[in-house]
Design a protein around this motif. Structure first.
Motif, PDB file in Angstrom:
ATOM      1  N   VAL A   1       0.833  -1.211   0.000  1.00 31.30           N
ATOM      2  CA  VAL A   1       0.000   0.000   0.000  1.00 31.30           C
ATOM      3  C   VAL A   1       0.865   1.257   0.000  1.00 31.30           C
ATOM      4  O   VAL A   1       0.631   2.201  -0.774  1.00 31.30           O
ATOM      5  CB  VAL A   1      -0.952  -0.015   1.212  1.00 31.30           C
ATOM      6  N   GLN A   2       1.872   1.294   0.849  1.00 30.93           N
ATOM      7  CA  GLN A   2       2.754   2.456   0.906  1.00 30.93           C
ATOM      8  C   GLN A   2       3.490   2.656  -0.417  1.00 30.93           C
ATOM      9  O   GLN A   2       3.609   3.786  -0.919  1.00 30.93           O
ATOM     10  CB  GLN A   2       3.771   2.279   2.035  1.00 30.93           C
ATOM     11  N   GLY A   3       3.997   1.557  -0.968  1.00 31.99           N
ATOM     12  CA  GLY A   3       4.712   1.640  -2.240  1.00 31.99           C
ATOM     13  C   GLY A   3       3.824   2.137  -3.365  1.00 31.99           C
ATOM     14  O   GLY A   3       4.242   2.969  -4.176  1.00 31.99           O
ATOM     15  N   LEU A   4       2.588   1.651  -3.403  1.00 28.30           N
ATOM     16  CA  LEU A   4       1.666   2.102  -4.446  1.00 28.30           C
ATOM     17  C   LEU A   4       1.314   3.577  -4.275  1.00 28.30           C
ATOM     18  O   LEU A   4       1.168   4.306  -5.263  1.00 28.30           O
ATOM     19  CB  LEU A   4       0.386   1.262  -4.412  1.00 28.30           C
ATOM     20  N   GLY A   5       1.181   4.023  -3.012  1.00 29.54           N
ATOM     21  CA  GLY A   5       0.875   5.426  -2.772  1.00 29.54           C
ATOM     22  C   GLY A   5       1.930   6.347  -3.357  1.00 29.54           C
ATOM     23  O   GLY A   5       1.615   7.383  -3.964  1.00 29.54           O
ATOM     24  N   ALA A   6       3.203   5.986  -3.197  1.00 24.65           N
ATOM     25  CA  ALA A   6       4.289   6.777  -3.779  1.00 24.65           C
ATOM     26  C   ALA A   6       4.380   6.564  -5.281  1.00 24.65           C
ATOM     27  O   ALA A   6       4.598   7.512  -6.051  1.00 24.65           O
ATOM     28  CB  ALA A   6       5.612   6.405  -3.108  1.00 24.65           C
ATOM     29  N   GLU A   7       4.192   5.326  -5.714  1.00 24.74           N
ATOM     30  CA  GLU A   7       4.321   4.977  -7.138  1.00 24.74           C
ATOM     31  C   GLU A   7       3.331   5.757  -7.994  1.00 24.74           C
ATOM     32  O   GLU A   7       3.666   6.234  -9.087  1.00 24.74           O
ATOM     33  CB  GLU A   7       4.089   3.481  -7.314  1.00 24.74           C
ATOM     34  N   ILE A   8       2.112   5.896  -7.509  1.00 28.28           N
ATOM     35  CA  ILE A   8       1.077   6.599  -8.267  1.00 28.28           C
ATOM     36  C   ILE A   8       1.492   8.047  -8.523  1.00 28.28           C
ATOM     37  O   ILE A   8       1.277   8.593  -9.618  1.00 28.28           O
ATOM     38  CB  ILE A   8      -0.269   6.529  -7.525  1.00 28.28           C
ATOM     39  N   VAL A   9       2.095   8.678  -7.524  1.00 25.98           N
ATOM     40  CA  VAL A   9       2.515  10.077  -7.695  1.00 25.98           C
ATOM     41  C   VAL A   9       3.590  10.184  -8.767  1.00 25.98           C
ATOM     42  O   VAL A   9       3.516  11.047  -9.657  1.00 25.98           O
ATOM     43  CB  VAL A   9       3.014  10.661  -6.366  1.00 25.98           C
ATOM     44  N   PHE A  10       4.605   9.329  -8.702  1.00 26.65           N
ATOM     45  CA  PHE A  10       5.656   9.382  -9.719  1.00 26.65           C
ATOM     46  C   PHE A  10       5.097   9.067 -11.106  1.00 26.65           C
ATOM     47  O   PHE A  10       5.548   9.635 -12.109  1.00 26.65           O
ATOM     48  CB  PHE A  10       6.786   8.419  -9.366  1.00 26.65           C
ATOM     49  N   ALA A  11       4.105   8.179 -11.172  1.00 28.05           N
ATOM     50  CA  ALA A  11       3.472   7.865 -12.456  1.00 28.05           C
ATOM     51  C   ALA A  11       2.718   9.068 -13.001  1.00 28.05           C
ATOM     52  O   ALA A  11       2.709   9.313 -14.213  1.00 28.05           O
ATOM     53  CB  ALA A  11       2.533   6.666 -12.298  1.00 28.05           C
ATOM     54  N   ILE A  12       2.067   9.824 -12.118  1.00 37.51           N
ATOM     55  CA  ILE A  12       1.361  11.037 -12.553  1.00 37.51           C
ATOM     56  C   ILE A  12       2.334  12.013 -13.210  1.00 37.51           C
ATOM     57  O   ILE A  12       1.990  12.693 -14.188  1.00 37.51           O
ATOM     58  CB  ILE A  12       0.644  11.699 -11.355  1.00 37.51           C
ATOM     59  N   PHE A  13       3.549  12.056 -12.705  1.00 41.49           N
ATOM     60  CA  PHE A  13       4.583  12.909 -13.302  1.00 41.49           C
ATOM     61  C   PHE A  13       5.302  12.203 -14.456  1.00 41.49           C
ATOM     62  O   PHE A  13       6.339  12.674 -14.935  1.00 41.49           O
ATOM     63  CB  PHE A  13       5.593  13.331 -12.237  1.00 41.49           C
ATOM     64  N   LEU A  14       4.748  11.063 -14.896  1.00 43.75           N
ATOM     65  CA  LEU A  14       5.261  10.310 -16.052  1.00 43.75           C
ATOM     66  C   LEU A  14       6.702   9.856 -15.865  1.00 43.75           C
ATOM     67  O   LEU A  14       7.456   9.724 -16.832  1.00 43.75           O
ATOM     68  CB  LEU A  14       5.129  11.153 -17.333  1.00 43.75           C
ATOM     69  N   TYR A  15       7.101   9.643 -14.628  1.00 44.03           N
ATOM     70  CA  TYR A  15       8.467   9.204 -14.307  1.00 44.03           C
ATOM     71  C   TYR A  15       9.510  10.111 -14.963  1.00 44.03           C
ATOM     72  O   TYR A  15      10.568   9.655 -15.386  1.00 44.03           O
ATOM     73  CB  TYR A  15       8.674   7.750 -14.735  1.00 44.03           C
ATOM     74  N   ALA A  16       9.176  11.409 -15.040  1.00 42.00           N
ATOM     75  CA  ALA A  16      10.069  12.365 -15.703  1.00 42.00           C
ATOM     76  C   ALA A  16      10.501  13.509 -14.804  1.00 42.00           C
ATOM     77  O   ALA A  16      11.381  14.278 -15.176  1.00 42.00           O
ATOM     78  CB  ALA A  16       9.372  12.939 -16.947  1.00 42.00           C
ATOM     79  N   ASN A  17       9.900  13.639 -13.634  1.00 44.14           N
ATOM     80  CA  ASN A  17      10.217  14.748 -12.740  1.00 44.14           C
ATOM     81  C   ASN A  17      10.579  14.183 -11.376  1.00 44.14           C
ATOM     82  O   ASN A  17       9.741  13.589 -10.696  1.00 44.14           O
ATOM     83  CB  ASN A  17       9.011  15.687 -12.625  1.00 44.14           C
ATOM     84  N   TRP A  18      11.836  14.371 -10.985  1.00 39.63           N
ATOM     85  CA  TRP A  18      12.342  13.797  -9.730  1.00 39.63           C
ATOM     86  C   TRP A  18      12.828  14.887  -8.786  1.00 39.63           C
ATOM     87  O   TRP A  18      13.706  14.667  -7.972  1.00 39.63           O
ATOM     88  CB  TRP A  18      13.463  12.806 -10.039  1.00 39.63           C
ATOM     89  N   LYS A  19      12.228  16.055  -8.915  1.00 38.53           N
ATOM     90  CA  LYS A  19      12.620  17.187  -8.086  1.00 38.53           C
ATOM     91  C   LYS A  19      11.940  17.129  -6.725  1.00 38.53           C
ATOM     92  O   LYS A  19      11.280  16.152  -6.378  1.00 38.53           O
ATOM     93  CB  LYS A  19      12.316  18.484  -8.825  1.00 38.53           C
ATOM     94  N   LEU A  20      12.099  18.213  -5.969  1.00 43.47           N
ATOM     95  CA  LEU A  20      11.641  18.225  -4.586  1.00 43.47           C
ATOM     96  C   LEU A  20      10.128  18.067  -4.450  1.00 43.47           C
ATOM     97  O   LEU A  20       9.654  17.287  -3.617  1.00 43.47           O
ATOM     98  CB  LEU A  20      12.086  19.525  -3.916  1.00 43.47           C
ATOM     99  N   VAL A  21       9.370  18.795  -5.250  1.00 48.97           N
ATOM    100  CA  VAL A  21       7.908  18.750  -5.106  1.00 48.97           C
ATOM    101  C   VAL A  21       7.348  17.350  -5.356  1.00 48.97           C
ATOM    102  O   VAL A  21       6.558  16.845  -4.540  1.00 48.97           O
ATOM    103  CB  VAL A  21       7.238  19.798  -6.015  1.00 48.97           C
ATOM    104  N   PRO A  22       7.714  16.675  -6.459  1.00 42.82           N
ATOM    105  CA  PRO A  22       7.218  15.310  -6.634  1.00 42.82           C
ATOM    106  C   PRO A  22       7.652  14.370  -5.509  1.00 42.82           C
ATOM    107  O   PRO A  22       6.894  13.477  -5.117  1.00 42.82           O
ATOM    108  CB  PRO A  22       7.829  14.881  -7.975  1.00 42.82           C
ATOM    109  N   ALA A  23       8.866  14.571  -4.994  1.00 45.41           N
ATOM    110  CA  ALA A  23       9.336  13.721  -3.892  1.00 45.41           C
ATOM    111  C   ALA A  23       8.456  13.915  -2.660  1.00 45.41           C
ATOM    112  O   ALA A  23       8.046  12.942  -2.011  1.00 45.41           O
ATOM    113  CB  ALA A  23      10.791  14.044  -3.558  1.00 45.41           C
TER     114      ALA A  23
END
Length: 206
Positions: free
Chosen positions: A111-133
């Protein structure tokens, strides 16, 4: 005649396929996180009881250290599935060492992993800056708070549920999100992440 260079021509193509080094490093990070989970389990219990007795719901502030494995792994590896992989492997390691929650820990890991994974997917795995983190850490916290309220606190009063969800989400944003991002930047500056985009960005190489 001048050649025209578009921004896309100067930007290295993203490779979303996992490499062997990605699997190895993600596994090492996740195993280390699993040990941290186990240690935190020994520390958190004596604190959580008094906090929940005095300020019901505010024990969610102590949940952040359970949530960082997925965010940290994803920020380093930058591949689809990294957040889920990191959190789940860390949960497995923690359960194998021995926790009071047993293998119910694995459900939390998913559950925790999916919660974070969904956010990174929303950013298309292209934005790894502070806000997405930070949002990924918050996503892990929100997902875990929902699971906890259904699994550990069924029938909880609405005010308790709201406070617990908010404090867990904030804890996830700060501990799993902000601190993981800062840790990756610190590691990158040492050269330890030179084989990853996170490390090359820190040193100005592409």
């Amino acid at each position: 005649m001048h050649a025209t260079i578009t921004p896309s021509a100067t930007r290295p193509a993203r490779v979303l396929r996992w490499r062997v080094v990605d699997i190895v490093v993600a596994s090492v990070v996740a195993v280390a996180a699993g040990v941290v989970f186990w240690v935190w389990g020994q520390v958190q219990n004596p604190i959580s009881g008094p906090v929940s007795a005095v300020l019901p719901g505010f024990q969610g502030l102590l949940n952040g250290p359970w949530l960082f494995a997925g965010v940290l792994t994803a920020l380093i590896v930058r591949k689809p599935g990294a957040a889920l992989y990191g959190e789940l492997v860390a949960a497995i390691v923690s359960a194998l060492i021995g926790t009071q929650w047993g293998f119910a820990t694995l459900l939390s890991g998913v559950v925790q992993g999916l919660g974070a994974e969904i956010v990174f997917a929303i950013f298309l795995y292209a934005n790894w800056k502070l806000v997405p983190a930070i949002l990924a850490g918050a996503g892990a916290g929100l997902a875990e708070s929902i699971l906890d309220l259904l699994y550990w606190y069924p029938g909880a009063k609405p005010e308790f549920a709201a406070v617990y969800a908010i404090t867990t989400t904030v804890s996830g944003a700060l501990v799993a999100g902000l601190l993981s991002w800062l840790l990756v930047r610190a590691l990158a500056r040492t050269g330890a992440l030179s084989r990853f985009a996170a490390g090359r960005e820190a040193t100005g190489r592409v």
